[in-house]
Design a protein around this motif. Structure first.
Motif, mmCIF file in Angstrom:
data_model
loop_
_atom_site.group_PDB
_atom_site.id
_atom_site.type_symbol
_atom_site.label_atom_id
_atom_site.label_comp_id
_atom_site.label_asym_id
_atom_site.label_seq_id
_atom_site.Cartn_x
_atom_site.Cartn_y
_atom_site.Cartn_z
ATOM 1 N N ALA A 238 0.526 -1.026 -0.272
ATOM 2 C CA ALA A 238 -0.200 -0.363 -0.188
ATOM 3 C C ALA A 238 0.675 1.422 0.047
ATOM 4 O O ALA A 238 0.556 1.717 -0.549
ATOM 5 C CB ALA A 238 -0.791 -0.168 1.019
ATOM 6 N N ASP A 241 2.228 2.017 -3.510
ATOM 7 C CA ASP A 241 0.745 2.814 -4.470
ATOM 8 C C ASP A 241 0.846 4.358 -4.329
ATOM 9 O O ASP A 241 0.898 4.884 -5.267
ATOM 10 C CB ASP A 241 -0.613 1.473 -3.852
ATOM 11 C CG ASP A 241 -0.904 0.682 -4.532
ATOM 12 O OD1 ASP A 241 0.414 0.153 -5.472
ATOM 13 O OD2 ASP A 241 -1.324 0.045 -3.732
ATOM 14 N N PRO A 262 -1.380 6.706 2.642
ATOM 15 C CA PRO A 262 -1.580 4.669 2.131
ATOM 16 C C PRO A 262 -2.776 5.004 2.489
ATOM 17 O O PRO A 262 -3.263 5.458 3.161
ATOM 18 C CB PRO A 262 -0.173 4.783 2.151
ATOM 19 C CG PRO A 262 0.800 4.990 2.582
ATOM 20 C CD PRO A 262 0.236 6.279 3.019
ATOM 21 N N ASP A 263 -3.346 4.000 1.610
ATOM 22 C CA ASP A 263 -4.490 3.391 2.125
ATOM 23 C C ASP A 263 -4.771 2.365 3.263
ATOM 24 O O ASP A 263 -5.018 1.221 2.281
ATOM 25 C CB ASP A 263 -6.131 3.374 0.118
ATOM 26 C CG ASP A 263 -6.963 3.055 0.563
ATOM 27 O OD1 ASP A 263 -7.619 3.072 2.200
ATOM 28 O OD2 ASP A 263 -7.695 2.637 0.360
ATOM 29 N N TRP A 264 -4.218 2.886 3.950
ATOM 30 C CA TRP A 264 -4.468 0.940 4.905
ATOM 31 C C TRP A 264 -5.185 0.338 4.947
ATOM 32 O O TRP A 264 -4.934 -0.679 4.681
ATOM 33 C CB TRP A 264 -3.604 1.854 5.742
ATOM 34 C CG TRP A 264 -2.290 2.517 5.938
ATOM 35 C CD1 TRP A 264 -2.076 3.382 6.409
ATOM 36 C CD2 TRP A 264 -0.927 2.636 6.145
ATOM 37 N NE1 TRP A 264 -1.136 4.762 6.977
ATOM 38 C CE2 TRP A 264 0.109 3.712 5.943
ATOM 39 C CE3 TRP A 264 -0.116 1.235 5.170
ATOM 40 C CZ2 TRP A 264 0.972 4.031 5.737
ATOM 41 C CZ3 TRP A 264 1.167 1.530 4.954
ATOM 42 C CH2 TRP A 264 1.798 3.086 5.376
ATOM 43 N N ALA A 267 -6.194 -1.355 1.737
ATOM 44 C CA ALA A 267 -5.812 -2.263 1.640
ATOM 45 C C ALA A 267 -5.433 -3.498 2.090
ATOM 46 O O ALA A 267 -5.758 -4.698 1.417
ATOM 47 C CB ALA A 267 -4.069 -1.921 1.190
#
Ligand code: SF4
Length: 444
Positions: A238, A241, A262-264, A267
């Motif tokens: 993530a 990304d 990040p889209d933790w 993800a």
């Protein structure tokens, strides 16, 4: 024969985004040797600092036959060989590969995993995170995208005792009671959302929306290690990304620009991992173990100024099943009995907590580093004992300094230093360092 890896090209910036660097990660590796004043330098990643006794013997041989005969232990528990000849890269790669120390040439610099060195040995901690480290290493090496991580990206696995939790991991797993695992993702604030409860357990998560950590539930038959390892890998991907989208050349989450967190949570959810946001709890914290016996079946010793001779490394492997290099530049010899301690002390290793060299570290300094203003290692060897760690640096980069509270001894010339910022002639270092090591007022 293994070929040298090309540098990773930096990502392309988006319009309007400032790049924080315009070069790829030049971190040295085992296949990418770094030129230094004392020859080439190789940095060998050792996940959780682990070497079998056989691998330790082969590493000692590599240091003697190709380098200057010494093995440095880094602040992440990795190994460095110095003084390597210009054309020795292929021989070194073949020797390391034959020892099983290069499981994936494409991933050799991203296997940065620090784990509690005493895990499973002394009854402290909640889980054997050394086993987690092996599983995470295998998962990293099996994931092609993970090869794009920077050589500086760090995974930290703490068994709950708190000895490594504060070492600045980008992805940290902290074992808790009853199989719970705390996942902390970098120094930035973030939120994770709870998802399906197929693996839900008895976590203490309270769903606070100000959370920047998550508890990964790990019961219902799913081993904590399996969930934790998968979560760590998903989090790292993530980050990649987010770094790609940011296009600013970030190597670590803390370097991402605003708006590119990040889209933790997403993800983890897409990976089917139940992760519930919780407020950041106080991280467990404990000092490194003292030199000496560690539990019933291991020894812990320190390498003077973090450097082992080949003979010292062989002595440590003698009678041990495996060695674990530590972030505090020591070695845990697993399987070694306490009656080995006199021999290890005779080899010049630090085996007792009352020896003056405990807590003293130094960067490479002169002559190995062209930036250094002094031979800091020679001066550090004469440092007086004291309760606080002390680190000698040849320039303001302060390579390899400890975490937490420590005394800063910075060279400003051949015969002058700053001791915690106070100008000090070299001849007055013993008194100044003695005083500073007794004053716990400096935290970095
Ligand atoms: S702190 Fe400075 S002198 Fe010391 S190793 Fe790093 S760059 Fe070289």
């Amino acid at each position: 024969m293994l070929a040298a890896m090309p540098p990773t090209p930096p990502p392309t910036p988006e319009p309007g985004e400032a790049r924080i660097r315009d070069r790829g990660d030049a971190c040295p590796g085992a296949l990418r040797l770094h030129p230094a004043d004392d020859g080439r330098l190789a940095r060998l990643r050792l996940p959780a600092g682990r070497l079998t006794a056989r691998q330790a013997g082969l590493l000692a041989h590599a240091a003697e036959s190709l380098g200057d005969g010494r093995i440095s232990i880094t602040s992440r528990g990795n190994a460095e060989l110095r003084g390597l000849g210009e054309g020795c890269g292929a021989d070194l790669a073949a020797l390391l590969a034959g020892a099983g120390l290069l499981p994936s040439p494409t991933h050799e610099r991203v296997r940065n995993i620090v784990a509690s060195p005493g895990a499973g040995l002394d009854g402290l901690g909640h889980a054997d995170v050394q086993l987690w480290a092996r599983a995470l290493d295998a998962a990293l090496c099996a994931e092609p995208r993970a090869a794009s991580l920077s050589g500086r990206f760090l995974f930290v696995l703490d068994d709950g005792r708190g000895d490594v939790a504060g070492l600045g991991g980008d992805v940290s797993l902290i074992a808790g009671p009853e199989g719970s695992v705390l996942l902390r993702l970098g120094p930035e604030a973030f939120r994770l959302a709870a998802e399906d409860d197929d693996t839900a357990g008895d976590d203490t998560a309270d769903g606070d929306t100000a959370a920047d950590t998550a508890v990964v539930s790990a019961s219902a038959g799913v081993p904590a290690s399996a969930v934790a390892v998968r979560a760590a890998l998903v989090a790292a991907l993530a980050f990649l990304d987010a770094a790609e989208a940011a296009g600013n050349g970030a190597w670590r989450p803390r370097e991402l620009p605003d708006g590119h967190v990040p889209d933790w949570a997403g993800a983890l959810a897409r990976a089917g991992i139940t992760a519930e946001p919780v407020p950041v709890p106080p991280l467990p914290a404990s000092p490194p173990p003292a030199p000496g016996p560690l539990g019933e079946r291991a020894l812990h010793v320190l390498a003077p100024l973090g450097r082992l001779t080949a003979a010292q490394l062989r002595a440590l492997a003698d009678g041990a099943d495996e060695l674990r290099f530590t972030p505090w530049r020591g070695v845990v010899a697993v399987g070694a009995r306490a009656d080995r301690l006199p021999d290890l002390e005779a080899h010049g290793l630090v085996t007792r907590p009352d020896l003056p060299s405990v807590g003293v570290s130094a960067c490479t300094g002169r002559p190995g580093c062209a930036k250094s203003l002094a031979d800091v290692r020679t001066d550090a060897l004469a440092a007086p004992a004291g309760p606080l760690p002390v680190h000698f640096s040849g320039c303001e980069r302060r390579c390899g300094h400890p975490h937490g509270t420590w005394v800063d001894v910075l060279a400003t010339g051949d015969d002058t230093y700053l001791v915690d910022g106070v100008p000090t002639p070299r001849t007055s270092l013993p008194e100044a360092v003695t005083t500073a090591r007794s004053l716990p007022t400096h935290t970095r």
